[in-house]
Structures are given as C-alpha cells and as structure tokens.
Design an enzyme around this catalytic site. Structure first.
Site, mmCIF file in Angstrom:
data_model
loop_
_atom_site.group_PDB
_atom_site.id
_atom_site.type_symbol
_atom_site.label_atom_id
_atom_site.label_comp_id
_atom_site.label_asym_id
_atom_site.label_seq_id
_atom_site.Cartn_x
_atom_site.Cartn_y
_atom_site.Cartn_z
ATOM 1 N N TRP A 27 0.824 -1.217 0.000
ATOM 2 C CA TRP A 27 0.000 0.000 0.000
ATOM 3 C C TRP A 27 0.856 1.264 0.000
ATOM 4 O O TRP A 27 0.334 2.353 -0.150
ATOM 5 C CB TRP A 27 -0.957 -0.003 1.190
ATOM 6 C CG TRP A 27 -0.330 -0.386 2.488
ATOM 7 C CD1 TRP A 27 0.317 0.430 3.363
ATOM 8 C CD2 TRP A 27 -0.265 -1.698 3.053
ATOM 9 N NE1 TRP A 27 0.774 -0.282 4.429
ATOM 10 C CE2 TRP A 27 0.425 -1.592 4.279
ATOM 11 C CE3 TRP A 27 -0.730 -2.964 2.646
ATOM 12 C CZ2 TRP A 27 0.675 -2.704 5.092
ATOM 13 C CZ3 TRP A 27 -0.489 -4.056 3.466
ATOM 14 C CH2 TRP A 27 0.196 -3.922 4.666
ATOM 15 N N GLU A 40 -5.398 0.475 5.847
ATOM 16 C CA GLU A 40 -5.506 0.946 7.229
ATOM 17 C C GLU A 40 -6.568 0.174 8.013
ATOM 18 O O GLU A 40 -6.379 -0.142 9.182
ATOM 19 C CB GLU A 40 -5.831 2.447 7.286
ATOM 20 C CG GLU A 40 -4.690 3.346 6.839
ATOM 21 C CD GLU A 40 -3.449 3.238 7.726
ATOM 22 O OE1 GLU A 40 -3.555 2.781 8.874
ATOM 23 O OE2 GLU A 40 -2.361 3.594 7.238
ATOM 24 N N GLN A 45 -5.757 -4.099 14.448
ATOM 25 C CA GLN A 45 -5.784 -5.391 15.162
ATOM 26 C C GLN A 45 -5.157 -6.536 14.369
ATOM 27 O O GLN A 45 -5.441 -7.699 14.636
ATOM 28 C CB GLN A 45 -7.229 -5.821 15.511
ATOM 29 C CG GLN A 45 -8.140 -4.758 15.981
ATOM 30 C CD GLN A 45 -7.977 -4.465 17.459
ATOM 31 O OE1 GLN A 45 -7.349 -5.220 18.190
ATOM 32 N NE2 GLN A 45 -8.516 -3.349 17.892
ATOM 33 N N THR A 46 -4.352 -6.247 13.340
ATOM 34 C CA THR A 46 -3.805 -7.319 12.500
ATOM 35 C C THR A 46 -2.307 -7.110 12.301
ATOM 36 O O THR A 46 -1.859 -5.978 12.096
ATOM 37 C CB THR A 46 -4.492 -7.300 11.115
ATOM 38 O OG1 THR A 46 -5.905 -7.383 11.307
ATOM 39 C CG2 THR A 46 -4.047 -8.448 10.234
ATOM 40 N N LEU A 83 -9.792 -12.852 9.670
ATOM 41 C CA LEU A 83 -9.193 -11.608 10.167
ATOM 42 C C LEU A 83 -9.795 -11.179 11.506
ATOM 43 O O LEU A 83 -9.189 -10.417 12.250
ATOM 44 C CB LEU A 83 -9.424 -10.471 9.165
ATOM 45 C CG LEU A 83 -8.275 -10.111 8.226
ATOM 46 C CD1 LEU A 83 -8.678 -8.968 7.323
ATOM 47 C CD2 LEU A 83 -7.025 -9.705 9.000
ATOM 48 N N GLY A 84 -11.018 -11.643 11.791
ATOM 49 C CA GLY A 84 -11.684 -11.241 13.031
ATOM 50 C C GLY A 84 -12.244 -9.835 12.947
ATOM 51 O O GLY A 84 -12.075 -9.146 11.944
ATOM 52 N N TYR A 123 -7.580 8.126 14.011
ATOM 53 C CA TYR A 123 -6.331 7.518 13.537
ATOM 54 C C TYR A 123 -6.373 7.281 12.018
ATOM 55 O O TYR A 123 -5.464 7.679 11.283
ATOM 56 C CB TYR A 123 -6.087 6.194 14.288
ATOM 57 C CG TYR A 123 -5.014 5.376 13.636
ATOM 58 C CD1 TYR A 123 -3.689 5.657 13.868
ATOM 59 C CD2 TYR A 123 -5.346 4.353 12.736
ATOM 60 C CE1 TYR A 123 -2.695 4.937 13.233
ATOM 61 C CE2 TYR A 123 -4.371 3.633 12.099
ATOM 62 C CZ TYR A 123 -3.037 3.932 12.350
ATOM 63 O OH TYR A 123 -2.068 3.221 11.708
ATOM 64 N N ASP A 141 -1.433 5.920 17.454
ATOM 65 C CA ASP A 141 -1.852 4.539 17.741
ATOM 66 C C ASP A 141 -1.032 4.025 18.926
ATOM 67 O O ASP A 141 -0.267 4.793 19.537
ATOM 68 C CB ASP A 141 -1.702 3.649 16.490
ATOM 69 C CG ASP A 141 -0.246 3.396 16.122
ATOM 70 O OD1 ASP A 141 0.658 4.041 16.726
ATOM 71 O OD2 ASP A 141 0.005 2.544 15.262
ATOM 72 N N CYS A 195 11.236 1.251 19.069
ATOM 73 C CA CYS A 195 10.772 1.478 20.447
ATOM 74 C C CYS A 195 9.679 0.460 20.763
ATOM 75 O O CYS A 195 8.543 0.794 21.056
ATOM 76 C CB CYS A 195 10.273 2.916 20.595
ATOM 77 S SG CYS A 195 10.161 3.399 22.320
ATOM 78 N N CYS A 211 15.897 10.895 24.736
ATOM 79 C CA CYS A 211 14.806 10.148 25.372
ATOM 80 C C CYS A 211 14.904 10.206 26.899
ATOM 81 O O CYS A 211 15.847 9.689 27.508
ATOM 82 C CB CYS A 211 14.854 8.699 24.877
ATOM 83 S SG CYS A 211 13.645 7.670 25.692
HETATM 84 S S1 SF4 Z 1 15.934 5.365 23.554
HETATM 85 FE FE1 SF4 Z 1 13.820 5.883 24.077
HETATM 86 S S2 SF4 Z 1 12.823 6.164 22.125
HETATM 87 FE FE2 SF4 Z 1 14.699 5.051 21.730
HETATM 88 S S3 SF4 Z 1 14.086 2.877 21.817
HETATM 89 FE FE3 SF4 Z 1 14.810 3.464 23.857
HETATM 90 S S4 SF4 Z 1 12.946 4.022 24.922
HETATM 91 FE FE4 SF4 Z 1 12.457 4.074 22.760
#
Ligand code: SF4
Length: 349
Positions: A27, A40, A45-46, A83-84, A123, A141, A195, A211
């Site tokens: 897509w 989307e 949920q998939t 897919l539910g 979203y 999300d 992350c 971070c």
């Molecule tokens: S440094 Fe922070 S933003 Fe980067 S992966 Fe680790 S927790 Fe996530």
C-alpha cells in the site's frame, strides 16, 4: 502532563530514519485513498504479515469503491474470514455505499469527509489525509503512544482520553509541514520496530540522547497504563451435525454480536455453563432424530478476544436429515465463518 521538549528535532530525525528503514509494503506504492483506506482498516488489530495477504486478496476482489459498494455481503465476509472483528468489513461496505451516495463514487481524501465515514476514527482519517492529501494530522496509535510516552517520560496513563489528546496536540505541532504522510508512517514504523514494547532497541536508537526514559534508565516503567479490565471467561458449546446423507447443519447468526451474519454449527443455548452431555442431548432432541450414544466431544479450543477468554467445545453427531438448514460440504468454501469455527471447518474441506 505532556511537556514538549523543544530541542528534539523529531520530524527531521524520524523522516531521515524512515528513508533508510522504510518497509516495502504494497500500500506504500500508492497515494490513492481507497487503497490506503483498505490497508488501514485491515491493519487495525492485524499483524503486517497477515495484513499483506488479506490486502492483496481484498484489492483483487474489490479494486475500487464502486465494486465494494455493490458487493454481496456474504462474499465480502468470506474474503474477510479469519481476520476477526468482522464489523470492520461491514462498516467498509456501509462506507463504500456512502461514498457512492455523497461523493459521487470518488473516495474522499480530506480529514473532515473521512471522519464521517462508518468505521473511520481519528487515527484512520489522519493516516489517509496525511498520506494522500498532505494534511498535518498526526496519527496516534499504540506504537506512537508508547514511543512518545518514553521519549517525554509521560507520567500519565496513555490509555486515558486526556493523554491521547495531549500527545496528538504535541505531534500536530511537530509534524513535518512538507511531508506529513512520511512523518506519520515513520513514527508508526519507529514505534513498532525500534521502540518496541519489550525488546526496545535503545542502544541503536537515534533518540537515545533525547529520550527522557532512557536517560533516566526507566524505559521499563513506560508507558503507564491505567488498570486493564481482566477478560471474562465464557464457555460455548456447538454440535457439528452431519446428516445420514452427508450434509452439514449450519445456522446464520442474526444477533447483534461480533459474529452477526456469519455461519455457525448448532449452538447449545442455556445456562449454567459449562453444560453436561445430557443437556446437549436434550437440546438436540428437540430438532433431530439421532442415537444419543453416538454423541462425542470432537474438540475443545480456547479463543482469546480482547475482552473475553472463550472456551468452545465442539461435539459431533450424525442425524437423520430432516430437511432443514443442511448444506453440502462443497458449499463450505463459499460460506463465511467466525475464526475459531473456520479452524474446525478446514478439517472438512
Ligand atoms: S531510547 Fe527511548 S525512544 Fe529510543 S528505543 Fe529506547 S525508549 Fe524508545
């Protein structure tokens, strides 16, 4: 409280990362709103790997909104089978009809029109309008919430409406003015591949010096969630009824639940649960003529839904064909079933 850290160049860093880590997804080869919408909705949920398979078969069968609006609901549910969350497919059908009626069959790409379609929330409207219409609407999300809650060390539950709203506001201020669609795809990919919920890749993360959770060695504490409701336990009992002339009994569900319009085996109704074999016999004997000694438990499975752990027992019996609701085995490929029943049906086809 979501505190903006002004010196994080979130947009440039994310887009730069995205350009060299972008996943090759079907897509992403188009900015045509109908196809982006289909992807989307499927991806809610998939998992991506499963979503790709369904995306190809859906687009092949319903290549444009007009064909989708005119499609047969039962065939549509069959395409969606496995897919539910079948209400997604039924809402797509309704939305397609609405596009025909209110937009002359041209799938809209602006946020305001999209948000008024059935099954489209903030979203989805943000994703489509940013990718296809360059609108500066940030997507929020689960992946995005987790990433931002760690980046800014947000001490509020991310599943609260207030926190989501604040994160949306923060991201709408940070979103790329030139490439809002890339920004949104980048932040979703970053949350799901770097992350991550458990195996977060802080050592190679481009935000490791920004971070707040990483710098304070508290990544494991984020995101904060308010107490989740424990899923309830429920039990269901079906009887797979095969007639003496080798047909199978099926019933189309007409209630308002998540399996509305899908087909099922004979459902043993009544409380209390769990039921006994003699209760199954009693329920069946109102409709069928059979030898109760031959009733046997075929299989029991656990089907997990977000709000419920469902134990389903499948009994099996042969009956005399009394002429009602009996289907040829050859028709099973055309009939839509809920996911846990499809697993059983696959043993027969
Ligand atoms: S440094 Fe922070 S933003 Fe980067 S992966 Fe680790 S927790 Fe996530």
């Amino acid at each position: 409280m979501v505190q903006a850290i002004s010196d994080i160049n979130l947009s440039d860093k994310l887009i730069k990362w995205f350009l060299s880590n972008k996943r090759d997804l079907p897509w992403r080869k188009t900015k045509e709103p109908y196809s982006v919408w289909v992807s989307e909705i499927i991806l809610q949920q998939t998992r991506i790997e499963t979503g790709i398979k369904y995306y190809y078969s859906f687009i092949k069968k319903y290549p444009n909104v007009k064909l989708l609006a005119k499609s047969n609901k039962q065939q549509l549910l069959k395409t969606w089978e496995g897919l539910g969350y079948y209400s997604r497919a039924l809402n797509m059908h309704k939305a397609a009809k609405q596009v025909l009626l209110n937009h002359g069959g041209v799938f809209p790409k602006d946020y305001q029109s999209l948000i008024n379609l059935p099954g489209v929330g903030d979203y989805t409207a943000s994703a489509i309008s940013s990718i296809c219409n360059n609108e500066k609407e940030a997507v929020v999300d689960g992946n995005v919430l987790r990433f931002i809650s760690r980046l800014l060390k947000i001490d509020e539950p991310i599943n609260s409406f207030k926190t989501k709203k604040q994160i949306k506001k923060y991201l709408n201020e940070k979103i790329s003015l030139k490439n809002p669609g890339d920004f949104n795809e980048a932040i979703m990919d970053f949350g799901s591949t770097v992350c991550k919920a458990k195996k977060f890749l802080c050592q190679s993360c481009i935000f490791s010096l920004d971070c707040q959770a990483h710098l304070s060695n508290t990544v494991k504490n984020y995101p904060i969630k308010s107490n989740k409701i424990k899923p309830v336990k429920k039990e269901m009992n079906y009887v797979i009824i095969i007639s003496d002339d080798k047909k199978i009994y099926l019933n189309k569900r007409s209630d308002k639940g998540i399996w509305k319009n899908l087909f099922e085996f004979f459902l043993v109704k009544g409380d209390p649960m769990p039921i006994t074999k003699s209760m199954v016999v009693k329920s069946l004997s109102k409709k069928f003529n059979f030898n109760s000694n031959k009733l046997r438990l075929h299989k029991s499975i656990i089907h997990k839904l977000s709000h419920m752990d469902l134990k389903i027992n499948f009994y099996m019996i042969e009956v005399k064909n009394n002429g009602g609701k009996m289907y040829d085995f050859s028709s099973l490929n055309e009939i839509p079933f809920p996911k846990p029943l499809k697993v059983i049906i696959d043993d027969f086809v």
